[in-house]
Design an enzyme around this catalytic site. Structure first.
Site, mmCIF file in Angstrom:
data_model
loop_
_atom_site.group_PDB
_atom_site.id
_atom_site.type_symbol
_atom_site.label_atom_id
_atom_site.label_comp_id
_atom_site.label_asym_id
_atom_site.label_seq_id
_atom_site.Cartn_x
_atom_site.Cartn_y
_atom_site.Cartn_z
ATOM 1 C CD GLU A 307 14.202 28.278 -9.500
ATOM 2 O OE1 GLU A 307 13.760 28.567 -8.374
ATOM 3 O OE2 GLU A 307 13.484 28.281 -10.521
ATOM 4 C CE1 TYR A 394 8.449 32.761 -11.799
ATOM 5 C CE2 TYR A 394 6.067 32.961 -11.663
ATOM 6 C CZ TYR A 394 7.229 32.266 -11.384
ATOM 7 O OH TYR A 394 7.170 31.090 -10.692
#
Length: 884
Positions: A307, A394
């Site tokens: 993040e 991803y």
């Protein structure tokens, strides 16, 4: 219309202790620049009731207005249309004003409500999740990643709550509502220019822990008991250092004055990177001081690091549109590992990256999925946006980033990223923009030479589906490439001429060689023609620097097998993993025979890396087939062959279990994979493993406070029950029915009780499952599915299901039947067996479902026939090699 600034007031009408249903209301004023004359203003809005629409302007005129003739909501397109009596003129600025209201649901998207307990009291909180397109469910807006604007946010909330948003609060005041009761108004500083999907709101009565890193005030918020117990201290300790690490590596400062991280009791993702207000699932941030193990820390570190990576890749520079989502997620996933290794250098970067990222996606990435970067039209036509948040985006994104950094060198790669970030800060980019910046850096130096432009090289990886397999012929030095397809599927044998521009790192006889490039379908590399000597070998794609698989000719494979047996450490660990994993994948897809893969397992007695053992065992003893394998003649041979090779690594770890399990607290792979090793050893009947399980289980029976080592708890409980009698089984049942057992414990015990070897115990277990109203509703189906998967349990569970179907059907309906069928299918080898299942399913299912069942049974049967052929081959090979 282009939005420039939002003035947003949000008022969730929630008071502590009230019952629902709840709603929120608000007001938004959006300053827009008109780029083309229009008599309608269209903006995104979904599930909201809008009212009081007005348009002021052109600015900065004295209160001029454009009359709104009507406001209509087009739910299908998720837009609100303001029809105007006048026109908005190109080049002028206007303010769109709208009141709105919506429902506050507990659905974890848009603005949502969550109920939870804290310090024994039930509480509520409000939080948001906007990505990809839920901002339009919270306030009318221009909900596209490229339509960046600044936000002035105000939240009206109950005085007992605190409100958080992307920016620091600059003012807290009071107001009264229509009934004269008091509310608090929190006003936040103007945001930086950002996308709507990154706007975030949390209203809660959490506590926080805090520290400041380089002027960035970091706070982590959570339930009071979580804070009080110190469960967030670890996350707080790593967040600042990872921020600093990323600032230093990327040479771009973090532009906000504060960062809040919030641990939400319920959340739909692991984490969300909202600028300045990141949200996480509670477990993603919680580290219990009692939990000594690295694997838990590693998970927290990776999620936080991911993040934080987004603060640059995604928040500062955002992809133009969702079709280039990998620019956010692939780059954040790549830096997630660099950040994690920075704060925990004991984790081995290349092993973990290969094990977590590259290898899993190589298994999923085939011609049927999609390419990394698709056209906008194709995505709008065929994919839902949420389906783009998958392992291709991803893991493949991170893997090709890893490859790119490898052939550019990290120094040049980072230099290019810095230049890319600086140019596109507070705006948007697509993948071509990234290639341009890398090209500029390449052109400005002369150490690294590329065979083609960066765009040509990288588009071959991002714009084509799947990936290549390289085949090396030692005698001629030829390497050819083709797309890695399943040759057992007739459909995929149509020729396709996809070619990739492939960087090949390689070693010869253990020493690294200069990087080579394969830029057409095949090419001769004279330096790879190898001498007669059996000691001369070549290994391609060293340490998995490239995103592809490798197939060698028999000559080189023989030599590699020879090296493995004599001196396995001559081949780096990640390359050993990859060599064996590739060859098993090539077997599965019909490129090579299973015997070839088995030859490479002979050396395993010298293999001390658990992550390699784990991959080998997953290939030889797949979780879902353990019970089936037991019923074949291959089992005794496998037992003899594998145990001989497993003993050294088994004994090495068993010594720790006996004497000092805490010494493994920094061994990441022991925490991840020791269970599989021990479970296999016990499954193969290794006496030492069975004895160890009985001994530790008995210790627990003598003293329920005793903790079985967490790393092998599942195995110990299973084999403790299996080797024991009804006494051991009854103890497991008693511990299961204890009220204070955690969910993990319960899962372990539910599974362990199905390990019983005595039919009557299994039968009684199934009966308990049926009669007991004590337990959660899916208790019975868990019991049935655990028993049906066992070699001695599958018939019994099947009979149990058929006998008790009326009652089970009422509780579980068709789902249970489907689940049981999947497992039963593995044991079906003859038409008679299929018929037996079919008769029952025909009597219980609706017509449309019967066909699906028939197909499933037919395909399982042919899989089983294939598997049987394969197992006969494996058995023959083992017979010949078992005594080597």
């Amino acid at each position: 219309l282009l939005p420039l600034r939002y003035e947003l007031e949000l008022w969730p009408r929630v008071r502590p202790g009230q019952a629902g249903p709840f709603s929120f209301r608000g007001q938004v004023n959006i300053t827009v620049l008109c780029r083309q004359d229009t008599d309608a203003a269209v903006l995104h809005s979904a599930g909201l009731r809008s009212s009081g629409a007005a348009v002021r302007g052109p600015l900065p005129g004295p209160g001029a207005a454009v009359e709104v003739a009507g406001l209509r909501q087009e739910e299908q397109d998720e837009v609100a249309v303001l029809e105007l009596r006048g026109r908005l003129r190109a080049g002028s600025r206007y303010v769109l004003q709208l009141g709105f209201q919506g429902l506050l649901e507990e659905d974890l998207v848009g603005l949502f409500l969550t109920r939870y307990t804290d310090l024994g009291r039930s509480s509520m909180l409000i939080a948001s999740q906007m990505e990809p397109t839920y901002a339009r469910r919270v306030y009318p807006c221009f909900d596209e990643p490229a339509m960046k604007a600044t936000f002035n946010i105000r939240i009206v909330h109950d005085p007992s709550y605190v409100a958080l948003s992307n920016m620091p609060a600059i003012d807290v005041s009071e107001m009264r509502d229509e009934n004269g009761s008091l509310w608090t108004v929190t006003t936040f500083n103007t945001s930086l220019k950002m996308s709507t999907y990154l706007t975030a709101f949390v209203v809660c009565d959490f506590d926080y822990v805090t520290r400041t890193e380089r002027g960035n005030k970091i706070r982590i918020w959570a339930r009071k008991e979580v804070i009080g117990n110190g469960y967030l201290d670890y996350a707080l300790n790593i967040t600042g250092p990872i921020f600093s690490f990323l600032e230093d590596v990327l040479n771009v400062s973090y532009p906000l004055p504060k960062t809040d991280l919030v641990a939400l009791p319920a959340f739909g993702a692991g984490g969300m990177e909202n600028w300045g207000l990141m949200t996480f699932q509670e477990p993603s941030l919680m580290y219990l001081p009692s939990d000594k193990f690295t694997s838990r820390k590693a998970m927290i570190t990776l999620i936080v690091s991911h993040e934080l990576g987004h603060q640059w890749f995604g928040n500062l520079v955002t992809m133009n549109w969702w079709n280039d989502l990998w620019l956010n997620e692939g780059l954040a996933s790549y830096f997630e590992y660099l950040g994690a290794i920075f704060v925990d250098p004991k984790l081995s970067l290349d092993k973990i990256f290969y094990d977590h990222v590259v290898q899993p996606v190589l298994r999923e990435d085939n011609e049927l999925v999609r390419s990394l970067s698709e056209s906008e039209d194709k995505i709008k036509g065929t994919f839902s946006l949420t389906s783009l948040f998958d392992s291709i985006t991803y893991n493949k994104g991170a893997s090709i980033t890893w490859m790119l950094s490898g052939f550019l060198t990290e120094k040049l790669f980072i230099r290019a990223l810095t230049s890319y970030l600086k140019e596109f800060s507070f705006s948007n980019a697509n993948q071509d923009d990234l290639w341009t910046h890398i090209q500029m850096v390449i052109d400005a130096q002369d150490e690294v030479q590329l065979p083609a432009s960066v765009k040509q090289i990288m588009d071959s990886w991002t714009c084509q589906n799947g990936f290549p397999v390289l085949t090396l012929n030692l005698t001629t030095g030829t390497i050819r490439q083709e797309q890695f397809l399943n040759k057992k599927n007739i459909r995929s044998t149509e020729p396709n001429n996809n070619t990739w521009i492939i960087p090949i790192s390689w070693m010869r006889n253990g020493s690294s060689q200069p990087l080579m490039w394969l830029d057409k379908s095949s090419k001769v590399f004279p330096e790879m023609q190898v001498l007669e000597s059996e000691y001369d070998w070549i290994l391609l794609n060293v340490n998995l620097s490239g995103y592809y698989r490798v197939n060698y000719d028999q000559l080189n494979l023989k030599r590699l097998a020879h090296v493995l047996e004599n001196n396995p450490k001559a081949i780096p660990a990640v390359s050993r993993f990859q060599l064996i994993d590739d060859v098993f994948a090539l077997t599965r897809f019909g490129y090579v025979q299973i015997e070839t893969a088995l030859e490479l397992t002979k050396y395993l007695a010298k293999e001390d890396e658990l992550f390699i053992w784990n991959m080998v065992l997953l290939n030889l003893v797949p979780e879902n087939l353990a019970s089936t394998l037991k019923n074949y003649e291959v089992y005794p041979l496998l037992k003899k062959y594998l145990l001989k090779r497993m003993l050294p690594i088994y004994h090495y770890y068993a010594a720790f279990i006996h004497k000092n399990v805490d010494a493994l607290e920094d061994d990441y792979f022991a925490q991840a994979y020791l269970e599989k090793l021990f479970a296999t050893a016990c499954w193969l009947g290794l006496q030492d493993c069975l004895d160890l399980s009985s001994e530790l289980y008995a210790k627990w029976m003598d003293n329920p406070e005793y903790k079985i080592p967490f790393l092998i708890r599942g195995t110990v409980c299973c084999y403790g029950v299996a080797v024991g009698s009804d006494k051991e089984w009854n103890f497991a049942w008693e511990m299961y029915t204890h009220t204070d057992s955690t969910e993990d414990d319960e899962d372990i015990l539910l599974s362990a009780m199905s390990c019983a070897r005595k039919s009557w115990l299994l039968y009684r277990y199934l009966q308990y499952g049926l009669g007991d109203t004590l337990f959660s509703s899916n208790f019975t189906s868990t019991v049935i599915l655990n028993v049906v998967a066992k070699d001695i349990g599958h018939r019994m569970a099947w009979e149990f299901v058929t006998e008790n179907w009326p009652l089970l059907s009422e509780r579980y309906g068709q789902q249970l039947l489907h689940d049981v069928l999947k497992v039963m299918g593995r044991f079906v080898n003859t038409d008679v067996q299929i018929q037996e299942l079919q008769v029952f399913y025909n009597a219980t299912l609706e017509e449309d479902e019967r066909e699906a069942t028939t197909l499933l049974l037919e395909s399982t049967k042919s899989e089983n026939i294939e598997r049987r052929k394969l197992l006969i081959k494996v058995a023959r090979w083992l017979e010949k090699n078992v005594d080597d």
